[in-house]
Scaffold this active site. Structure first.
Site, PDB file in Angstrom:
ATOM      1  N   ASP A  43       0.833  -1.197   0.000  1.00 46.00           N
ATOM      2  CA  ASP A  43       0.000   0.000   0.000  1.00 46.00           C
ATOM      3  C   ASP A  43       0.875   1.256   0.000  1.00 46.00           C
ATOM      4  O   ASP A  43       0.376   2.367  -0.113  1.00 46.00           O
ATOM      5  CB  ASP A  43      -0.994   0.004   1.145  1.00 46.00           C
ATOM      6  CG  ASP A  43      -0.355   0.018   2.519  1.00 46.00           C
ATOM      7  OD1 ASP A  43       0.879  -0.095   2.615  1.00 46.00           O
ATOM      8  OD2 ASP A  43      -1.099   0.127   3.528  1.00 46.00           O
ATOM      9  N   SER A  44       2.192   1.041   0.055  1.00 48.90           N
ATOM     10  CA  SER A  44       3.141   2.138  -0.163  1.00 48.90           C
ATOM     11  C   SER A  44       3.021   2.708  -1.562  1.00 48.90           C
ATOM     12  O   SER A  44       3.619   3.743  -1.870  1.00 48.90           O
ATOM     13  CB  SER A  44       4.578   1.654   0.077  1.00 48.90           C
ATOM     14  OG  SER A  44       4.848   0.452  -0.628  1.00 48.90           O
ATOM     15  N   ASP A  82      -0.957  -6.207  -0.351  1.00 49.39           N
ATOM     16  CA  ASP A  82      -1.134  -5.514   0.915  1.00 49.39           C
ATOM     17  C   ASP A  82      -2.602  -5.129   1.082  1.00 49.39           C
ATOM     18  O   ASP A  82      -3.218  -4.613   0.143  1.00 49.39           O
ATOM     19  CB  ASP A  82      -0.283  -4.241   0.902  1.00 49.39           C
ATOM     20  CG  ASP A  82       0.416  -3.987   2.218  1.00 49.39           C
ATOM     21  OD1 ASP A  82       0.089  -4.659   3.208  1.00 49.39           O
ATOM     22  OD2 ASP A  82       1.304  -3.117   2.246  1.00 49.39           O
ATOM     23  N   LYS A 112      -1.038  -9.516   2.755  1.00 46.52           N
ATOM     24  CA  LYS A 112      -0.328  -9.047   3.948  1.00 46.52           C
ATOM     25  C   LYS A 112      -1.261  -8.155   4.745  1.00 46.52           C
ATOM     26  O   LYS A 112      -1.962  -7.323   4.172  1.00 46.52           O
ATOM     27  CB  LYS A 112       0.940  -8.273   3.597  1.00 46.52           C
ATOM     28  CG  LYS A 112       1.718  -7.823   4.849  1.00 46.52           C
ATOM     29  CD  LYS A 112       2.987  -7.079   4.504  1.00 46.52           C
ATOM     30  CE  LYS A 112       2.736  -5.658   4.054  1.00 46.52           C
ATOM     31  NZ  LYS A 112       2.147  -4.815   5.148  1.00 46.52           N
ATOM     32  N   GLU A 114      -1.455  -5.591   8.156  1.00 49.89           N
ATOM     33  CA  GLU A 114      -0.853  -4.896   9.280  1.00 49.89           C
ATOM     34  C   GLU A 114      -1.561  -5.394  10.536  1.00 49.89           C
ATOM     35  O   GLU A 114      -2.753  -5.178  10.711  1.00 49.89           O
ATOM     36  CB  GLU A 114      -0.970  -3.386   9.111  1.00 49.89           C
ATOM     37  CG  GLU A 114      -0.104  -2.872   7.973  1.00 49.89           C
ATOM     38  CD  GLU A 114       0.095  -1.368   8.006  1.00 49.89           C
ATOM     39  OE1 GLU A 114      -0.308  -0.715   9.002  1.00 49.89           O
ATOM     40  OE2 GLU A 114       0.673  -0.835   7.035  1.00 49.89           O
ATOM     41  N   GLU A 181       8.896  -4.508  10.975  1.00 49.66           N
ATOM     42  CA  GLU A 181       9.315  -3.214  10.443  1.00 49.66           C
ATOM     43  C   GLU A 181       9.774  -2.275  11.548  1.00 49.66           C
ATOM     44  O   GLU A 181       9.072  -2.064  12.546  1.00 49.66           O
ATOM     45  CB  GLU A 181       8.170  -2.559   9.662  1.00 49.66           C
ATOM     46  CG  GLU A 181       8.561  -1.215   9.064  1.00 49.66           C
ATOM     47  CD  GLU A 181       7.561  -0.656   8.074  1.00 49.66           C
ATOM     48  OE1 GLU A 181       7.768   0.476   7.592  1.00 49.66           O
ATOM     49  OE2 GLU A 181       6.559  -1.348   7.771  1.00 49.66           O
TER      50      GLU A 181
END
EC number: 2.1.2.11
Length: 271
Positions: A43-44, A82, A112, A114, A181
């Site tokens: 999502d970056s 993501d 993925k 978070e 991270e």
């Protein structure tokens, strides 16, 4: 043969795992041909490609579109999508539907998430449904408003213990790997030692099972890369040189040259 989640899991403690982000088919093809194990459609993309100053505005539709493009450009690497902000956690039904879209519609191999206390049961359910989950602990950028910035996590005993406990909980729930991270290297080493699934670090030191970085940082497109990133190329300078060269050639009349043009003889009577 294409990489599977089982292949990635089997690398824990055996050989380093390489993971890199990509957001479109051309980048994915180059990353894939380099032999990278896992391509993360992060999502970056919000910061790296869409012009946002955080990942928060990225939508499920945008992630599905970029994931599908990456999947079309990839033959061997494992493609992980993501899950963007508020795509999971609002309700179990919506969470499962959004994660399932990445496999059904965008051809991802895994998702993925978070992670936190709220994603343990969800991870278990997704895995039960056949959706492989990569967990993500430490700095979770979707919580930037809560954290007040992109600060290192797990720097005191209480927060470090929480990360370690959540790592175990997500492994028990069926996650096939874990991203750590921006945490202290000794904490990442401890988590790696205690888990049987592979850990993949970003700003987490060397004692993990693999590393991940953002594509723009690696190739030299980022203006302000994070302190834990390394630039392995200078794509920005090359692109600037090419664009300036094109502009100069057009303005001077050097482009297009004779070899770039085609004249149809049958059209001579028009003049």
């Amino acid at each position: 043969m294409p990489t599977t989640v089982r292949d990635v899991r089997a690398k824990a403690g055996e050989e380093p795992i390489t993971m890199l982000t990509a957001y479109d088919a051309p980048a994915a093809t180059m990353v894939d041909e380099a032999g990278i194990d896992v391509i993360l459609v992060g999502d970056s993309v919000g910061n790296a490609a869409l012009g946002h100053d955080s990942t928060l505005p990225v939508t499920v539709d945008e992630m599905a579109s970029h994931t599908a493009a990456v999947a079309r450009g990839t033959e061997d690497a494992l493609v992980v999508a993501d899950m963007p902000f508020l795509s999971i956690g609002t309700s179990r039904e919506a969470s499962v539907e959004n994660a399932g879209r990445m496999l059904k519609e965008a051809d991802a191999d895994a998702v993925k998430i978070e992670s936190g206390p709220h994603t343990v049961e969800l991870t278990d359910q997704l895995v039960d449904l056949g959706i492989p989950v990569m967990a993500h602990l430490g700095l979770t950028p979707q919580r930037v408003k809560e954290l007040g910035g992109y600060t290192r996590q797990g720097t005191d005993e209480e927060s470090a213990r929480e990360i370690l406990d959540l790592a175990h909980a997500h492994e028990d729930a069926g996650a096939f790997s874990l991203v750590l991270e921006h945490v202290p290297a000794n904490l990442a080493a401890r988590v790696t030692e205690e888990l049987s699934i592979p850990t993949i670090g970003i700003g987490a030191g060397p004692e993990v099972d693999g590393q991940v970085l953002v594509y723009n940082d690696v190739v030299g497109l980022s203006e302000r890369p994070p302190p834990f990133a390394e630039q392995f190329g200078d794509a920005r300078s090359e692109i600037e040189r090419a664009v300036e060269g094109y502009k100069d050639a057009v303005e001077s009349g050097e482009y297009p040259a004779e070899e770039h043009s085609h004249y149809a003889e049958d059209l001579e009577e028009l003049y």
